[in-house]
Write an enzyme that holds these catalytic residues in place. Structure first.
Site, PDB file in Angstrom:
ATOM      1  N   LYS A 153     -32.631 -44.370 -39.067  1.00  0.00           N
ATOM      2  CA  LYS A 153     -33.897 -43.888 -39.183  1.00  0.00           C
ATOM      3  C   LYS A 153     -34.121 -42.713 -39.810  1.00  0.00           C
ATOM      4  O   LYS A 153     -33.337 -41.704 -39.585  1.00  0.00           O
ATOM      5  CB  LYS A 153     -34.649 -43.907 -37.987  1.00  0.00           C
ATOM      6  N   GLU A 167     -36.768 -39.783 -41.802  1.00  0.00           N
ATOM      7  CA  GLU A 167     -38.344 -39.376 -41.590  1.00  0.00           C
ATOM      8  C   GLU A 167     -38.585 -39.024 -43.200  1.00  0.00           C
ATOM      9  O   GLU A 167     -37.835 -38.285 -43.947  1.00  0.00           O
ATOM     10  CB  GLU A 167     -38.287 -38.044 -40.794  1.00  0.00           C
ATOM     11  N   GLU A 177     -45.966 -41.724 -36.169  1.00  0.00           N
ATOM     12  CA  GLU A 177     -46.091 -41.014 -35.186  1.00  0.00           C
ATOM     13  C   GLU A 177     -47.446 -39.976 -35.251  1.00  0.00           C
ATOM     14  O   GLU A 177     -47.457 -39.402 -36.192  1.00  0.00           O
ATOM     15  CB  GLU A 177     -44.909 -39.952 -35.062  1.00  0.00           C
ATOM     16  N   ASP A 202     -31.021 -41.835 -35.691  1.00  0.00           N
ATOM     17  CA  ASP A 202     -31.877 -41.048 -36.395  1.00  0.00           C
ATOM     18  C   ASP A 202     -30.923 -40.188 -37.293  1.00  0.00           C
ATOM     19  O   ASP A 202     -29.788 -39.934 -36.920  1.00  0.00           O
ATOM     20  CB  ASP A 202     -32.537 -39.866 -35.660  1.00  0.00           C
ATOM     21  N   ASP A 233     -33.355 -38.072 -32.512  1.00  0.00           N
ATOM     22  CA  ASP A 233     -32.982 -36.757 -32.988  1.00  0.00           C
ATOM     23  C   ASP A 233     -33.538 -35.735 -31.836  1.00  0.00           C
ATOM     24  O   ASP A 233     -33.387 -34.569 -31.757  1.00  0.00           O
ATOM     25  CB  ASP A 233     -32.870 -36.269 -34.163  1.00  0.00           C
ATOM     26  N   SER A 234     -34.359 -36.441 -31.037  1.00  0.00           N
ATOM     27  CA  SER A 234     -35.129 -35.704 -30.068  1.00  0.00           C
ATOM     28  C   SER A 234     -34.006 -35.446 -28.929  1.00  0.00           C
ATOM     29  O   SER A 234     -34.255 -34.626 -27.925  1.00  0.00           O
ATOM     30  CB  SER A 234     -36.278 -36.719 -29.389  1.00  0.00           C
TER      31      SER A 234
HETATM   32  O1  KIV Z   1     -36.253 -38.540 -32.051  1.00  0.00           O
HETATM   33  C1  KIV Z   1     -37.183 -39.281 -31.635  1.00  0.00           C
HETATM   34  O2  KIV Z   1     -37.388 -39.557 -30.419  1.00  0.00           O
HETATM   35  C2  KIV Z   1     -38.152 -40.219 -32.456  1.00  0.00           C
HETATM   36  C3  KIV Z   1     -39.201 -40.713 -31.736  1.00  0.00           C
HETATM   37  C4  KIV Z   1     -40.510 -39.882 -31.137  1.00  0.00           C
HETATM   38  C5  KIV Z   1     -39.844 -41.683 -32.532  1.00  0.00           C
HETATM   39  O3  KIV Z   1     -38.007 -40.135 -33.582  1.00  0.00           O
END
Ligand code: KIV
Length: 272
Positions: free
Chosen positions: A121, A123, A190, A91, A52-53
């Protein structure tokens, strides 16, 4: 050619478990589009994370909070089309799973069906365990994410290192155990102290993937745009840059502009 010791046709969650057992490090990077995913996969990356980055890197938002499930599915489907070997993890975005395990399952199913991804994934630890359980019950592999969890930035107030004090470290350790017991196939950790990441890694059978968590995790992940030097202003201590693409692309663009303005481009060979 694969960068891992034993070349595998397709990286699966089981392959990652075997890599941990064999002491083979796992290399993971982010990807959000077809072209980049194809390059990283051809290079032999083990895991591609549709993170989600993308909210920061692709859309220019300050945080990961605004990105939507539809947008994540668009990025994930683009990545999948470029990948032959890597395991693709996506994510679940903010608001698509917290506090509602039914919604969590619906979101995960949409990602799997509409993008063709291989895993999701989430969080968090104990606070989202019901969502993790429910997604796993549908046969969808889940990767955990502990330590700095950027979707909670407004709770933390800062992107600084997490679990430096004993109380938070204790919770992180027990969350890692809980995620493993529940059935997660791997956990991202992280921005936590390297010593803590080492202890958690040793305590688990499933592989840990670190970002800013030292060298003792079973694998490493970075945001590809950071590693390639496309995000020029971001330089945390944990980041190693392998290219300075911002400058290279800036210069290439300037050359193109110059060539157009001077009528140098296109030349005779570049026309019909
Ligand atoms: O969204 C992302 O890029 C991440 C990584 C930093 C692990 O969750």
């Amino acid at each position: 050619m694969s960068a891992t010791k034993k070349p595998v046709k397709r990286v699966t969650t089981q392959v990652l478990m075997d890599m941990k057992k064999n002491g083979e490090k796992i290399a993971m990077l982010t990807a959000y589009d077809f072209s980049m995913a194809k390059i990283l996969d051809d290079a032999g990356i083990d895991v591609l994370l549709v993170g989600d980055s993308a909210s920061n890197v692709m859309a220019g938002h300050e945080t990961t909070v605004p990105i939507t499930l539809d947008q994540m599915i668009y990025h994930a489907a683009s990545v999948i089309r470029g990948v032959k070997r890597a395991l693709v993890v996506v994510d679940l975005p903010f608001g698509s799973y917290q506090g509602n395990s039914t919604l969590a399952l619906e979101s995960a199913i949409r990602i799997m069906k509409e993008s063709g991804a291989h895993a999701v994934k989430l969080e968090g630890g104990h606070e989202i365990i019901e969502s993790v359980q429910r997604i796993l019950s549908a046969g969808i592999p889940v990767m955990g994410h502990l330590g700095l969890t950027p979707q909670s930035i407004y709770k933390f107030g800062t992107y600084t290192v997490r679990a430096k004090d004993a109380a938070e470290a204790k919770i992180l350790k027990s969350d890692a155990k809980l995620l493993e017991k529940t059935g997660c196939f791997s956990i991202v950790m992280e921005k936590i102290p390297a010593k803590l990441a080492k202890a958690v890694t040793k305590s688990l059978k499933i592989p840990t993937i670190g970002i800013g968590a030292g060298n003792s995790t079973d694998g490493q992940v970075l945001v590809t745009h950071d590693l390639m030097g496309i995000t020029k202003e971001f330089h945390p201590r944990f980041l190693r840059r392998y290219l300075e693409l911002y400058d290279e692309m800036l210069n290439a663009t300037k050359s193109y502009i110059e060539d157009v303005k001077s009528s140098d481009f296109p030349n005779e060979k570049e026309q019909y």
